[in-house]
Design an enzyme around this catalytic site. Structure first.
Site: not given
Ligand code: NDP
Ligand code: OXD
Length: 309
Positions: A224, A272
């Site tokens: 993000r 994005h």
């Molecule tokens: P998940 O919730 O499955 O995973 C998030 C990961 O981030 C987990 O491993 C979590 O740790 C880690 N995390 C969160 N907070 C912290 C922290 N403070 N310190 C260290 N690690 C942290 O999310 P997704 O993988 O499904 O998606 C990730 C992000 O990708 C979304 O939130 C979105 O913003 C972005 N996204 C962007 C898209 C685009 O088109 N650009 C499309 C889809 C998603 P833990 O495993 O320990 O919980």
């Molecule tokens: C998502 C995105 O968060 O598309 O799924 O950015």
């Protein structure tokens, strides 16, 4: 009586959602066609207006269209006590894997350099680096980060991953918690950010983080925009601390016309679009959870809105 799922979709895709739920035992209604808010059992939403979900007084579950939950974080968006489910769509994840592989391979194989050479009609080969000698660090080892990590392991890269809690992804050296972040950063030739935007992660891609990377490391951010300090990115690129950056997300979207990121020669910029959820596969995740709910089984991918993801 058949239950009802109300959908507020992005990109005008309601027709695709109808088709996606065609074989499911649920009625689907478009957000703007809801006559009786009390009749709605489930909501599948992207950017709901403040107060809108509160009007659905018998709601059981709120499903986010999107893995990121920023669109649900404003004032008066979420009614209290109703579970929120993050999108976990195999199609969305596959798209993210493609985007990350594309960016990593682009830097790994010196493509920005060859593009510059082509502009100047320069013929100069750069010694190839074997993938095992290239270290890729992934911030965020969740649904998407771990899939990207596995794909990079398949290509033989040396893959490191950072998460909040300890994770075990085969072939990936794991780091967790703030205390272990610098140890990972110090090794990364390419840093890929797939974190959610939360109170704790906001602005994590800043000068301090870049200084902890080896000089000339590359940055890929598809998490993000709120995770990145865009001034620090430009400074790190200009000083050579960062060798290049692939950015799919921005502090303000659409990226304002006056942003210096638009024409920086070391930035690859996309609007994005690293991935988009696909109704056909997303609907399976939604309906699976509806079935769990009906059967009294635990829901999956429940967001902790206090924690922020
Ligand atoms: P998940 O919730 O499955 O995973 C998030 C990961 O981030 C987990 O491993 C979590 O740790 C880690 N995390 C969160 N907070 C912290 C922290 N403070 N310190 C260290 N690690 C942290 O999310 P997704 O993988 O499904 O998606 C990730 C992000 O990708 C979304 O939130 C979105 O913003 C972005 N996204 C962007 C898209 C685009 O088109 N650009 C499309 C889809 C998603 P833990 O495993 O320990 O919980
Ligand atoms: C998502 C995105 O968060 O598309 O799924 O950015």
């Amino acid at each position: 009586m058949t239950e009802i799922l109300a959908i507020k979709s992005d990109f005008d895709r309601f027709g695709e959602w109808i088709d996606a739920f065609d074989q499911c035992d649920i009625d689907v209604v478009a957000w703007e066609k809801v006559d009786d808010p009390a009749s709605i059992d489930y909501a599948l939403v992207w950017k709901p207006e403040p107060g809108a979900l509160h009007r659905l007084t018998n709601l059981n579950i709120i499903f986010s269209i999107g893995a990121g939950l920023d669109h649900l974080k404003g004032d008066n968006i979420l009614p209290p006590g109703i579970p929120v489910i993050k999108m976990a769509d195999s199609g969305l994840t596959a798209g993210m894997v493609e985007y990350v592989l594309y960016c990593v391979l682009r830097y790994h194989r010196f493509m920005p350099e060859y593009e510059r050479q082509q502009e100047n009609r320069t013929w100069h080969g750069i010694l190839q680096v074997p993938a095992p000698q290239r270290t890729v660090g992934i911030l965020g080892l969740g649904e998407i980060g771990s899939a990207c990590a596995r794909a990079l392991v398949q290509l033989d890269f040396n893959v490191l991953g950072w998460s909040r809690s300890e994770k075990n992804v085969q072939g990936v050296t794991g780091f967790h918690g703030n205390d272990q972040l610098d140890a990972m950063l110090g090794q990364c030739d390419i840093l890929v950010c797939l974190l959610p935007h939360t109170r704790e992660t906001a602005g994590i891609l800043n000068a301090r983080t870049f200084a902890a990377l080896p000089k000339g490391a590359f940055l890929v951010n598809a998490g993000r925009g709120g995770l990145q300090d865009e001034r620090d990115i430009v400074e790190a690129l200009n000083s050579g601390q960062l060798g290049g950056a692939a950015l799919d997300v921005f502090q303000v979207e659409p990226l304002p016309d006056h942003s210096p990121l638009w024409n920086h020669s070391k930035i690859l910029l996309t609007p994005h679009v690293a991935s988009m959820n696909l109704p056909a596969t997303s609907a399976q995740h939604v309906y699976r959870n509806i079935m769990h709910f009906r059967e009294g089984q635990p829901l999956t991918h429940v967001a902790d809105m206090e924690r922020g993801y």
